[in-house]
Design a protein around this motif. Structure first.
Motif, PDB file in Angstrom:
ATOM      1  N   THR A   1       0.825  -1.204   0.000  1.00  0.00           N
ATOM      2  CA  THR A   1       0.000   0.000   0.000  1.00  0.00           C
ATOM      3  C   THR A   1       0.859   1.252   0.000  1.00  0.00           C
ATOM      4  N   ALA A   2       1.935   1.210   0.812  1.00  0.00           N
ATOM      5  CA  ALA A   2       2.835   2.361   0.845  1.00  0.00           C
ATOM      6  C   ALA A   2       3.526   2.558  -0.496  1.00  0.00           C
ATOM      7  N   ALA A   3       3.918   1.440  -1.135  1.00  0.00           N
ATOM      8  CA  ALA A   3       4.566   1.565  -2.440  1.00  0.00           C
ATOM      9  C   ALA A   3       3.602   2.104  -3.486  1.00  0.00           C
ATOM     10  N   ALA A   4       2.344   1.647  -3.415  1.00  0.00           N
ATOM     11  CA  ALA A   4       1.359   2.151  -4.379  1.00  0.00           C
ATOM     12  C   ALA A   4       1.084   3.627  -4.169  1.00  0.00           C
ATOM     13  N   SER A   5       1.035   4.036  -2.884  1.00  0.00           N
ATOM     14  CA  SER A   5       0.802   5.449  -2.604  1.00  0.00           C
ATOM     15  C   SER A   5       1.972   6.300  -3.072  1.00  0.00           C
ATOM     16  N   ALA A   6       3.189   5.784  -2.824  1.00  0.00           N
ATOM     17  CA  ALA A   6       4.362   6.530  -3.275  1.00  0.00           C
ATOM     18  C   ALA A   6       4.414   6.603  -4.794  1.00  0.00           C
ATOM     19  N   GLY A   7       4.045   5.499  -5.442  1.00  0.00           N
ATOM     20  CA  GLY A   7       4.025   5.511  -6.901  1.00  0.00           C
ATOM     21  C   GLY A   7       2.977   6.443  -7.449  1.00  0.00           C
ATOM     22  N   GLY A   8       1.826   6.538  -6.736  1.00  0.00           N
ATOM     23  CA  GLY A   8       0.778   7.429  -7.207  1.00  0.00           C
ATOM     24  C   GLY A   8       1.128   8.887  -7.038  1.00  0.00           C
ATOM     25  N   SER A   9       1.915   9.193  -5.986  1.00  0.00           N
ATOM     26  CA  SER A   9       2.252  10.600  -5.744  1.00  0.00           C
ATOM     27  C   SER A   9       3.527  11.046  -6.424  1.00  0.00           C
ATOM     28  N   VAL A  10       4.407  10.084  -6.775  1.00  0.00           N
ATOM     29  CA  VAL A  10       5.679  10.450  -7.398  1.00  0.00           C
ATOM     30  C   VAL A  10       5.694  10.115  -8.878  1.00  0.00           C
ATOM     31  N   LEU A  11       5.279   8.886  -9.208  1.00  0.00           N
ATOM     32  CA  LEU A  11       5.345   8.465 -10.602  1.00  0.00           C
ATOM     33  C   LEU A  11       4.216   9.060 -11.427  1.00  0.00           C
ATOM     34  N   SER A  12       3.051   9.217 -10.806  1.00  0.00           N
ATOM     35  CA  SER A  12       1.924   9.725 -11.580  1.00  0.00           C
ATOM     36  C   SER A  12       2.175  11.114 -12.122  1.00  0.00           C
ATOM     37  N   PRO A  13       2.694  12.047 -11.312  1.00  0.00           N
ATOM     38  CA  PRO A  13       2.968  13.350 -11.917  1.00  0.00           C
ATOM     39  C   PRO A  13       4.008  13.292 -13.007  1.00  0.00           C
ATOM     40  N   ALA A  14       5.060  12.443 -12.822  1.00  0.00           N
ATOM     41  CA  ALA A  14       6.116  12.394 -13.825  1.00  0.00           C
ATOM     42  C   ALA A  14       5.627  11.763 -15.113  1.00  0.00           C
ATOM     43  N   VAL A  15       4.962  10.594 -14.955  1.00  0.00           N
ATOM     44  CA  VAL A  15       4.493   9.895 -16.151  1.00  0.00           C
ATOM     45  C   VAL A  15       3.246  10.566 -16.708  1.00  0.00           C
ATOM     46  N   GLY A  16       2.353  10.976 -15.769  1.00  0.00           N
ATOM     47  CA  GLY A  16       1.109  11.571 -16.219  1.00  0.00           C
ATOM     48  C   GLY A  16       1.313  12.877 -16.939  1.00  0.00           C
ATOM     49  N   GLN A  17       2.273  13.676 -16.444  1.00  0.00           N
ATOM     50  CA  GLN A  17       2.508  14.945 -17.103  1.00  0.00           C
ATOM     51  C   GLN A  17       3.072  14.752 -18.495  1.00  0.00           C
ATOM     52  N   SER A  18       3.941  13.722 -18.659  1.00  0.00           N
ATOM     53  CA  SER A  18       4.505  13.494 -19.988  1.00  0.00           C
ATOM     54  C   SER A  18       3.491  12.897 -20.936  1.00  0.00           C
ATOM     55  N   ALA A  19       2.549  12.085 -20.385  1.00  0.00           N
ATOM     56  CA  ALA A  19       1.577  11.434 -21.249  1.00  0.00           C
ATOM     57  C   ALA A  19       0.344  12.296 -21.482  1.00  0.00           C
ATOM     58  N   GLU A  20      -0.065  13.007 -20.415  1.00  0.00           N
ATOM     59  CA  GLU A  20      -1.308  13.744 -20.515  1.00  0.00           C
ATOM     60  C   GLU A  20      -1.108  15.238 -20.768  1.00  0.00           C
ATOM     61  N   SER A  21       0.138  15.703 -20.639  1.00  0.00           N
ATOM     62  CA  SER A  21       0.367  17.134 -20.886  1.00  0.00           C
ATOM     63  C   SER A  21       0.091  17.495 -22.335  1.00  0.00           C
ATOM     64  N   GLY A  22       0.278  16.524 -23.259  1.00  0.00           N
ATOM     65  CA  GLY A  22      -0.014  16.801 -24.658  1.00  0.00           C
ATOM     66  C   GLY A  22      -1.472  16.675 -24.976  1.00  0.00           C
ATOM     67  N   GLY A  23      -2.244  15.975 -24.074  1.00  0.00           N
ATOM     68  CA  GLY A  23      -3.658  15.775 -24.318  1.00  0.00           C
ATOM     69  C   GLY A  23      -4.502  16.653 -23.423  1.00  0.00           C
ATOM     70  N   ALA A  24      -4.664  16.158 -22.151  1.00  0.00           N
ATOM     71  CA  ALA A  24      -5.500  16.901 -21.213  1.00  0.00           C
ATOM     72  C   ALA A  24      -4.884  18.245 -20.872  1.00  0.00           C
ATOM     73  N   GLY A  25      -3.517  18.302 -20.783  1.00  0.00           N
ATOM     74  CA  GLY A  25      -2.883  19.578 -20.465  1.00  0.00           C
ATOM     75  C   GLY A  25      -3.106  20.603 -21.562  1.00  0.00           C
ATOM     76  N   PHE A  26      -2.953  20.179 -22.831  1.00  0.00           N
ATOM     77  CA  PHE A  26      -3.170  21.111 -23.955  1.00  0.00           C
ATOM     78  C   PHE A  26      -4.626  21.542 -24.038  1.00  0.00           C
ATOM     79  N   ALA A  27      -5.531  20.597 -23.784  1.00  0.00           N
ATOM     80  CA  ALA A  27      -6.948  20.950 -23.809  1.00  0.00           C
ATOM     81  C   ALA A  27      -7.288  21.937 -22.703  1.00  0.00           C
TER      82      ALA A  27
END
Length: 276
Positions: free
Chosen positions: A79-105
């Motif tokens: 649970t701790a690893a999932a929480s850490a992944g959600g708070s650390v990896l999600s912004p890094a991966v999400g911003q690179s994946a969604e910055s061109g889609g949801a971010g641009f929109a």
């Protein structure tokens, strides 16, 4: 597993131990083997004795407790690893994946009403100023038309942005509700391990301890020592062999007597007694 190698209860599990003990004492009237509760020892005295012997009773369910602690630790780690992944990896991966889609929109949804509204205000202002001139320029009507067009575009952009924000809020709220674990509810594997430990603690630890305490007439409620286990096998007594000195006058056990040999000097007599 030997009782000497049983782990001590963690502080967070002592409350659960007390709950199992209280349930056993509360339901003692339903068990014939605990019918003596309240006659010589009451429930509070038995509870005090069981709390003083927590280490001994908990050792009877050591295997189940170790499994429960292990499963719970693994669940917390994941649970701790999932929480850490959600708070650390999600912004890094999400911003690179969604910055061109949801971010641009999102950028377009914010800038479109601002730009369109600014253009509409400029065109309308300039168009109406030109309309006030005595010879009205020919392109004044075109500026007014462009102004009203950008005004309509501004209204449409604001409506689209509001709908997009509403849908995003609903989607995020649904995801949070789906991922949220109700308070006090454990995963299935941890819950099964906890139930197995509680059952072993009750059947192999608390109930035998209470039966032994009720059956031991010398049990002291104020003593920290656990009651002596009641054994159904009678104790076999052994007495040491008796060694007694032999009776006087008996010949069976008398030692043989030894006398020293008689040494006499040789006889020296006359010639008739000379030694040959």
């Amino acid at each position: 597993m030997h009782m000497n190698s049983a782990p001590h209860l963690l502080n967070e599990d002592r409350a659960e131990y007390q709950r199992v003990l209280d349930e056993a004492l509360r339901n003692a009237h339903e068990r014939p083997d605990l019918a003596a509760v309240g006659l010589r020892l009451n429930a509070e005295q038995l509870r005090t004795m069981a709390l003083n012997a927590t280490a001994l009773i908990a050792a009877s369910a050591a295997a189940e407790y170790e499994h429960y602690v292990k499963v719970r630790r693994e669940m917390r780690t994941s649970t701790a690893a999932a929480s850490a992944g959600g708070s650390v990896l999600s912004p890094a991966v999400g911003q690179s994946a969604e910055s061109g889609g949801a971010g641009f929109a999102a950028v377009i949804a914010v800038l479109a009403p601002v730009l369109a509204g600014t253009a509409a205000a400029i065109f309308l202002l300039v168009g109406y100023i030109l309309k006030m001139l005595s010879p009205t320029p020919s392109f004044a009507d075109a500026l007014l038309t462009a102004g009203w067009f950008f005004g309509a575009l501004t209204a449409a952009a604001i409506l689209v942005a509001a709908v997009g924000l509403l849908l995003t809020a609903l989607r995020n709220g649904a995801a949070q509700v789906a991922e949220q674990v109700p308070a006090g509810e454990l995963p299935d594997e941890v819950s099964r391990a906890k139930d197995a430990w509680r059952h072993a603690l009750l059947e192999r630890g608390i109930l035998p301890f209470l039966r032994a305490a009720l059956a031991d007439p010398s049990a002291d409620p104020a003593s920290t020592a656990p009651p002596r286990p009641v054994s159904r096998i009678p104790k076999i007594g052994f007495s040491g062999p008796e060694f007694s000195s032999p009776a006087e006058g008996s010949t069976a056990g008398q030692r043989p007597t030894f006398t020293s040999p008689d040494f006499t000097s040789p006889d020296f007599g006359g010639p008739e007694h000379r030694p040959e």
